[in-house]
Design a protein around this motif. Structure first.
Motif, mmCIF file in Angstrom:
data_model
loop_
_atom_site.group_PDB
_atom_site.id
_atom_site.type_symbol
_atom_site.label_atom_id
_atom_site.label_comp_id
_atom_site.label_asym_id
_atom_site.label_seq_id
_atom_site.Cartn_x
_atom_site.Cartn_y
_atom_site.Cartn_z
ATOM 1 N N MET A 116 13.907 15.252 -3.682
ATOM 2 C CA MET A 116 13.832 14.366 -2.525
ATOM 3 C C MET A 116 12.717 13.346 -2.677
ATOM 4 N N ALA A 117 11.591 13.769 -3.251
ATOM 5 C CA ALA A 117 10.463 12.858 -3.451
ATOM 6 C C ALA A 117 10.805 11.777 -4.467
ATOM 7 N N ILE A 118 11.536 12.153 -5.508
ATOM 8 C CA ILE A 118 11.927 11.181 -6.536
ATOM 9 C C ILE A 118 12.873 10.134 -5.958
ATOM 10 N N VAL A 119 13.910 10.607 -5.254
ATOM 11 C CA VAL A 119 14.881 9.686 -4.657
ATOM 12 C C VAL A 119 14.197 8.769 -3.655
ATOM 13 N N THR A 120 13.362 9.350 -2.792
ATOM 14 C CA THR A 120 12.650 8.559 -1.800
ATOM 15 C C THR A 120 11.737 7.538 -2.474
ATOM 16 N N GLY A 121 11.026 7.975 -3.512
ATOM 17 C CA GLY A 121 10.112 7.081 -4.210
ATOM 18 C C GLY A 121 10.822 5.901 -4.839
ATOM 19 N N ALA A 134 1.240 9.863 -4.845
ATOM 20 C CA ALA A 134 1.620 11.189 -4.358
ATOM 21 C C ALA A 134 2.507 11.907 -5.373
ATOM 22 N N MET A 135 3.437 11.185 -6.005
ATOM 23 C CA MET A 135 4.303 11.802 -7.002
ATOM 24 C C MET A 135 3.509 12.222 -8.242
ATOM 25 N N ILE A 136 2.564 11.373 -8.658
ATOM 26 C CA ILE A 136 1.730 11.712 -9.803
ATOM 27 C C ILE A 136 0.888 12.952 -9.493
ATOM 28 N N ALA A 137 0.291 12.981 -8.307
ATOM 29 C CA ALA A 137 -0.524 14.133 -7.902
ATOM 30 C C ALA A 137 0.314 15.405 -7.876
ATOM 31 N N ALA A 193 0.837 -1.208 0.000
ATOM 32 C CA ALA A 193 0.000 0.000 0.000
ATOM 33 C C ALA A 193 0.868 1.254 0.000
ATOM 34 N N PHE A 194 1.974 1.220 0.733
ATOM 35 C CA PHE A 194 2.893 2.349 0.810
ATOM 36 C C PHE A 194 3.487 2.651 -0.559
ATOM 37 N N MET A 195 3.860 1.620 -1.283
ATOM 38 C CA MET A 195 4.424 1.786 -2.622
ATOM 39 C C MET A 195 3.418 2.455 -3.562
ATOM 40 N N VAL A 196 2.182 1.983 -3.515
ATOM 41 C CA VAL A 196 1.134 2.564 -4.357
ATOM 42 C C VAL A 196 0.895 4.025 -3.972
ATOM 43 N N ALA A 197 0.854 4.289 -2.664
ATOM 44 C CA ALA A 197 0.596 5.644 -2.180
ATOM 45 C C ALA A 197 1.717 6.602 -2.570
ATOM 46 N N ILE A 198 2.961 6.133 -2.530
ATOM 47 C CA ILE A 198 4.108 6.967 -2.914
ATOM 48 C C ILE A 198 4.010 7.369 -4.385
#
Length: 200
Positions: free
Chosen positions: A59-64, A45-48, A37-42
């Motif tokens: 940071m969001a890209i690297v974290t994702g 969130a990036m798409i949004a 679920a966390f993977m899908v949510a990440i």
């Protein structure tokens, strides 16, 4: 070119939303379901973030990417260790990038934070050093928690411990950013001076 600045609540939702999904799914089912679920949510969130701002923070890209890699390893190998190691890897990587940059006279904190403010060179160096040390400390803290506590405790710490700690640390840097803030006029003068030097 200035990036579209999202509403603070939207930014908060994209940052905390995946963590809350992780917490609730883990409480309802187990860590493996929570990881999926966390993977899908990440990804959501990036798409949004891209749809709203036409931009995804570094940071969001690297974290994702790291979440997807370690999440996949967790699910495929059915081993909790990988998802628990994920924060350590992320914090360690950020600390290495910031610390390594300083060694070569570069401050990458502006890139990581999408240049939310303008500081003098000294201000950037001090802020970069502080965040590098913070990320290193968080990597060590994550290792201590997941290796000595239960999975549920680690999940609670990740959601309700790490977030407040990070917010408190970020707020504590506000006096520094105010002290070394570079006014727009000074910034334009500095850029003009740099341009003259290059032309010369």
């Amino acid at each position: 070119m200035d990036k579209t600045q999202p509403h603070p609540l939207f930014k908060l939702a994209t940052e905390l939303g995946p963590l809350l999904v992780f917490f609730f799914v883990n409480a309802k089912f187990n860590l493996f379901a929570a990881t999926g679920a966390f993977m899908v949510a990440i990804v959501a969130a990036m798409i949004a973030s891209y749809v709203v701002t036409r931009h995804i923070p570094i940071m969001a890209i690297v974290t994702g990417v790291i979440v997807l890699v370690f999440g996949t390893l967790t699910l495929v190998l059915h081993d909790e260790t990988f998802i628990k190691l994920k924060p350590t890897i992320i914090y360690g990587l950020f600390a290495a990038i910031l610390g390594g940059g300083l060694l070569f006279g570069r401050s990458f904190i502006a890139v990581m934070f999408d240049q939310m403010f303008n500081l003098t060179p000294l201000g950037w160096r001090i802020l970069t050093l502080r965040w590098a040390l913070f990320f290193a400390a968080m990597a060590v803290l994550n290792e201590i928690v997941w290796r000595t506590q239960s999975t549920d405790f680690w999940v609670n710490f990740k959601v309700f411990g790490v977030t407040p700690i990070t917010m408190i640390f970020a707020i504590a840097q506000m006096p520094l950013t105010k002290r070394y803030h570079l006014e727009p006029a000074s910034l334009e003068a500095s850029e003009a001076e740099a341009g003259d030097v290059r032309k010369g």
